[in-house]
Design an enzyme around this catalytic site. Sequence first.
Site, short mmCIF file in Angstrom:
data_model
loop_
_atom_site.label_atom_id
_atom_site.label_comp_id
_atom_site.label_asym_id
_atom_site.label_seq_id
_atom_site.Cartn_x
_atom_site.Cartn_y
_atom_site.Cartn_z
N HIS A 46 -8.80 42.99 -42.48
CA HIS A 46 -7.41 42.83 -42.04
C HIS A 46 -6.48 42.39 -43.16
CE1 HIS A 46 -8.44 43.66 -37.96
NE2 HIS A 46 -9.22 42.61 -37.84
N ARG A 71 -15.45 39.84 -46.54
CA ARG A 71 -15.55 40.44 -45.21
C ARG A 71 -15.25 41.92 -45.36
NH1 ARG A 71 -12.45 39.04 -39.58
NH2 ARG A 71 -10.58 39.66 -40.73
N ASP A 85 -22.68 44.81 -55.13
CA ASP A 85 -22.78 45.21 -56.53
C ASP A 85 -21.63 44.63 -57.36
OD1 ASP A 85 -25.08 46.63 -56.04
OD2 ASP A 85 -24.10 48.58 -55.94
N GLU A 147 -18.01 39.05 -31.64
CA GLU A 147 -16.61 39.02 -31.22
C GLU A 147 -16.30 39.98 -30.07
OE1 GLU A 147 -14.25 40.18 -34.61
OE2 GLU A 147 -15.77 41.58 -35.31
N ASP A 173 -10.55 38.09 -31.50
CA ASP A 173 -11.16 39.27 -30.90
C ASP A 173 -12.02 38.90 -29.71
OD1 ASP A 173 -10.41 41.79 -32.11
OD2 ASP A 173 -11.27 41.03 -33.97
#
Length: 252
Positions: A46, A71, A85, A147, A173
Amino acid sequence: MRENRLRTLWQADQAAINGWLAVPNGFSAEVMAHQGWDTLTIDLQHGVTDYQAMLGMLQAISTTATVPIVRVPWLEPGILMKALDAGAYGLICPMVNTREDAQRLVAWTHYAPQGTRSYGPTRAMLYGGPDYPAKANDTIVVFAMIETAQALDNLDAILSVEGLDAIYIGPSDLSLALGCKPQFDDVEPPVAQAIDHILARAQVHGVKAGVHNGRPDVAKARIAKGFRFVTVSSDTRILASGSQELLREMRR
């Protein structure tokens, strides 16, 4: 290999205080990291951050002892592996709804034989050290977000997946999923009950529990309940609230 201080905190049964990064800028990430957060999470879901900005932010965080977490936007192997990575020491994956989702998450974030992560720790070895390939599986921390109503129905099955280190609750959520107003802190009773239930089941399974918060008082109360990873605000909220406080004082 470089220590993952998040695991060290958990081994001492201490909670990690996590900050949230939505601003796609290495300097702002560096400023946040130098304030002493235990962990900082770069939000690709987000936040307004892309992969290249994330890379610069990870490099900025690595100038401190703060643990870099990402995230990812979704449960998708490409971005999970690329974030690792690039040097993320923890991953938070949204919308993990079934045991199969959790199994895929673990597989895609661990090298064989535990998983199917492709080898190519381009920056991760610079950050983690030359023995990264041998120790990454035991060092990286993997969170599944809980969520949705479906995730609640499958909670024990998700928590029983070997290799899943932690779960992370998104109260907004989760609130929407339960027919309630989306918010972090003053959640409605059905959401509060669900949060307590998730925490209790995670503790039974030996899985660490984290949760998103907007206020320190709420975060501290949730630590007292047993949460061991608490997000408190974000760079954008801190920027806005700090500006508002200064302007209120100036305009009195």
